[in-house]
Structures are given as C-alpha cells and as structure tokens.
Motif scaffolding. Sequence first.
Motif, mmCIF file in Angstrom:
data_model
loop_
_atom_site.group_PDB
_atom_site.id
_atom_site.type_symbol
_atom_site.label_atom_id
_atom_site.label_comp_id
_atom_site.label_asym_id
_atom_site.label_seq_id
_atom_site.Cartn_x
_atom_site.Cartn_y
_atom_site.Cartn_z
ATOM 1 N N ASN A 125 29.105 57.298 24.548
ATOM 2 C CA ASN A 125 29.489 56.564 23.347
ATOM 3 C C ASN A 125 30.061 55.221 23.780
ATOM 4 O O ASN A 125 31.107 55.154 24.412
ATOM 5 N N ASP A 182 32.778 60.326 25.435
ATOM 6 C CA ASP A 182 33.416 59.208 24.730
ATOM 7 C C ASP A 182 34.667 58.793 25.506
ATOM 8 O O ASP A 182 34.635 57.848 26.289
ATOM 9 N N GLU A 183 35.761 59.557 25.348
ATOM 10 C CA GLU A 183 37.001 59.187 26.031
ATOM 11 C C GLU A 183 36.840 59.164 27.558
ATOM 12 O O GLU A 183 37.577 58.454 28.246
ATOM 13 N N LYS A 206 34.330 66.091 12.825
ATOM 14 C CA LYS A 206 35.417 66.128 13.796
ATOM 15 C C LYS A 206 35.906 67.570 13.948
ATOM 16 O O LYS A 206 36.397 68.167 12.981
ATOM 17 N N ASP A 251 32.047 65.844 17.050
ATOM 18 C CA ASP A 251 32.971 65.111 17.936
ATOM 19 C C ASP A 251 34.262 65.908 18.070
ATOM 20 O O ASP A 251 34.982 66.113 17.092
ATOM 21 N N ASN A 271 36.744 65.188 20.350
ATOM 22 C CA ASN A 271 37.890 64.357 20.773
ATOM 23 C C ASN A 271 38.781 65.079 21.792
ATOM 24 O O ASN A 271 39.993 65.089 21.673
ATOM 25 N N GLU A 286 30.191 65.728 21.211
ATOM 26 C CA GLU A 286 30.861 64.585 21.846
ATOM 27 C C GLU A 286 32.223 65.011 22.382
ATOM 28 O O GLU A 286 33.021 65.606 21.660
ATOM 29 N N LYS A 338 31.774 51.783 22.839
ATOM 30 C CA LYS A 338 32.556 51.116 21.792
ATOM 31 C C LYS A 338 33.005 49.754 22.314
ATOM 32 O O LYS A 338 33.494 49.658 23.449
ATOM 33 N N LYS A 384 28.776 63.041 11.006
ATOM 34 C CA LYS A 384 29.608 63.275 12.185
ATOM 35 C C LYS A 384 30.789 64.129 11.761
ATOM 36 O O LYS A 384 31.494 63.791 10.804
HETATM 37 MG MG MG Z 1 34.479 60.190 19.784
#
Ligand code: MG
Length: 327
Positions: free
Chosen positions: A250, A230-231, A154, A178, A180, A205, A252, A152
């Motif tokens: 994603n 994700d977020e 970033k 990812d 973010n 992501e 969590k 993964k």
């Molecule tokens: Mg993420």
Amino acid sequence: MNYRVSNYFLEFKTPFAIAHGTRDGTDLVFLQISENSILANGEASLPPYLSETSLSVTDFINSFFENNKDVFFNLQDAISRLHNFKTGNFSAKACIDIALHNWYAAHAGITVWQMLGLKNEPLPLCTFTIGMGSKELIIKKVAEAIDFKILKVKLGGENDKEIINSIREITEKPLCVDVNQGWKRKEDALEMIHWLTEKNVLFIEQPLPKNNLDDALWLHEKSPLPIYADEAVQVPSDVAKIKDAYDGVNMKLMKCGGISEGIKFIAEARKHQLGVLIGSMSESGCAINAASQLSSLADWTDLDGPLLTKNNPFDVVRYGDGRVLLG
Ligand code: MG
C-alpha cells in the motif's frame, strides 16, 4: 515566491474506528504557494498514531523555504533538495512535494499526471471504506457505497466475523480486508484468513504487527489469500526488505514523502512483482487528488477520503463507475 501555512481539522461524517482506536477527525496542514500569479496547494495529514504534528510540519515547511529561497528554479531540483533536506518528516515533505507538482503542472497548463508522462487509463477500482461499528452503522455505510464495486473493511477487533457476516447479509461485493496490525498471533491470523477465503475477499492488508517479519513470512507462505503490506512498508527502500513476506504493498503519499517518492515506491514494488494499492490517510481532496494522479500505475486505489468527511475544503475529486476519475 510566497507561501502560507494553515492548520485544519478534517472531520469524519461518522466517528471512525479501526484497530488503533476511534476518532472524530484528523489534523491537517495546508500549504499554499504562489508565484507568477499561480496558486498551488499541498497537504499533510497527521493521524495521531504517527510522530509528525501540525507544529513539526509547519516548522519543517518554514525551515525548508527559509533555506531554499530559489526553489522555483526547476521541479527536479526543488524535489531533490526537498528529499535531501533533513531525514524523516514524510508528511511535511509530501505537503511541499504536492504543492510543487501542482504549481509546475498549473504553470504548464496541464494536469500532474500529464506532466509526469503518466496515463489516465486503466483506472483501477477504488475501495469504499467501512469502519468498525455496530451492525446498524455497517448497514448504513454499505448503503452509502452503492456506487462502488469493492469495499474496504476494517478488522482486527473483537467481532471480526460478525462484521463480515453483517456485510454479507446485504451485499456480495468483493471485500478488501484491512487489519491495521490487529491480529497478534500468526495462527489466529491464518485461521481467520481461511475463514475469509469463503467470503469473496480480494486481499488481506497488514494482518500482523509491522515489525514481525518472521511471522509475516510464515503467514505469507501458508495464506490462501494475497497479503498486502501497509504499516510494514513506508518508503521505497523498505519494499525490498518485505518483498518475500507480502504479495503487494500500500503506497501512501504521506508515508513516503509525496508524488516523486510515490512513483519510486511503485516502481520498486513492480520490480519485485508485487501488487500495488494506492492508499491514503484521512485526507482532504487536495492530497487525494494528488495521489489519484498515479492511478494508472496501481491495481487498486483506496482514495475515498473526501466521501467519508464532512468539511473537505477541496471539492476536486470526482468518482464514477467505482473509480476515481482523472481530469
Ligand atoms: Mg491500511
């Protein structure tokens, strides 16, 4: 019933950089519950960009147990009371939810996945995370990932192409990217995704800011690579709202409130034909172990937390063949 709450600072092996910034570690809250001589642990992870704090989690836990003294009557009852007890507080709820699942499973003498009627196969591949950093650091991290089959990465900073090129000089392993929320313009995001298409990337992501659904829809329609949220997706009821703008989600435990809500989150994703990644915040072995119990429901996991930290107090997660193994 007794319980104990403690604060902990989980330290990264190397300072961890993502599009939100760089930090040395993460505040955790641990909960230990005991009844009938059985001890069970739960965990809340509190990265600084979220609103919950060690204090808010501790207050929530105290308040919940104060108001639910007979919570050990049965698991379903306890979980339903927990999720109806105040709004928000998802990490705090995850902390109690994890401890309760662990207690009931231990009481029955089985694992949590067995208690939930889940399977220990197929076990999806787990990513090993490469944070942003210098070329030297990236080379070191890729070397540490030798046992993992997917990485993964970033992105979302100033030198995204350099990072990918540095990795590609030393490994051809598939990458999960990812961002973010780090790419701000949809046109730039699409251009980067086209460039990444040639780089053996499995999915992207959260490329764009979480609240911009129109841009996410635009990007999703044009993107040659799958896009995961994700977020942009926190709890099960969020999934339907974003389903047309993403290919996967994603999940969590800290976002949605623990194992019970995590199962609902995944079921909701599957109902809409979305892919599922089980991810994590910076968490110790306690919360990572809890998330891994749902592995058989996912396409991928991102549960490498214990390998990225230097003072994990719960040495309970085992890896093999690039996956999290289940006991
Ligand atoms: Mg993420």
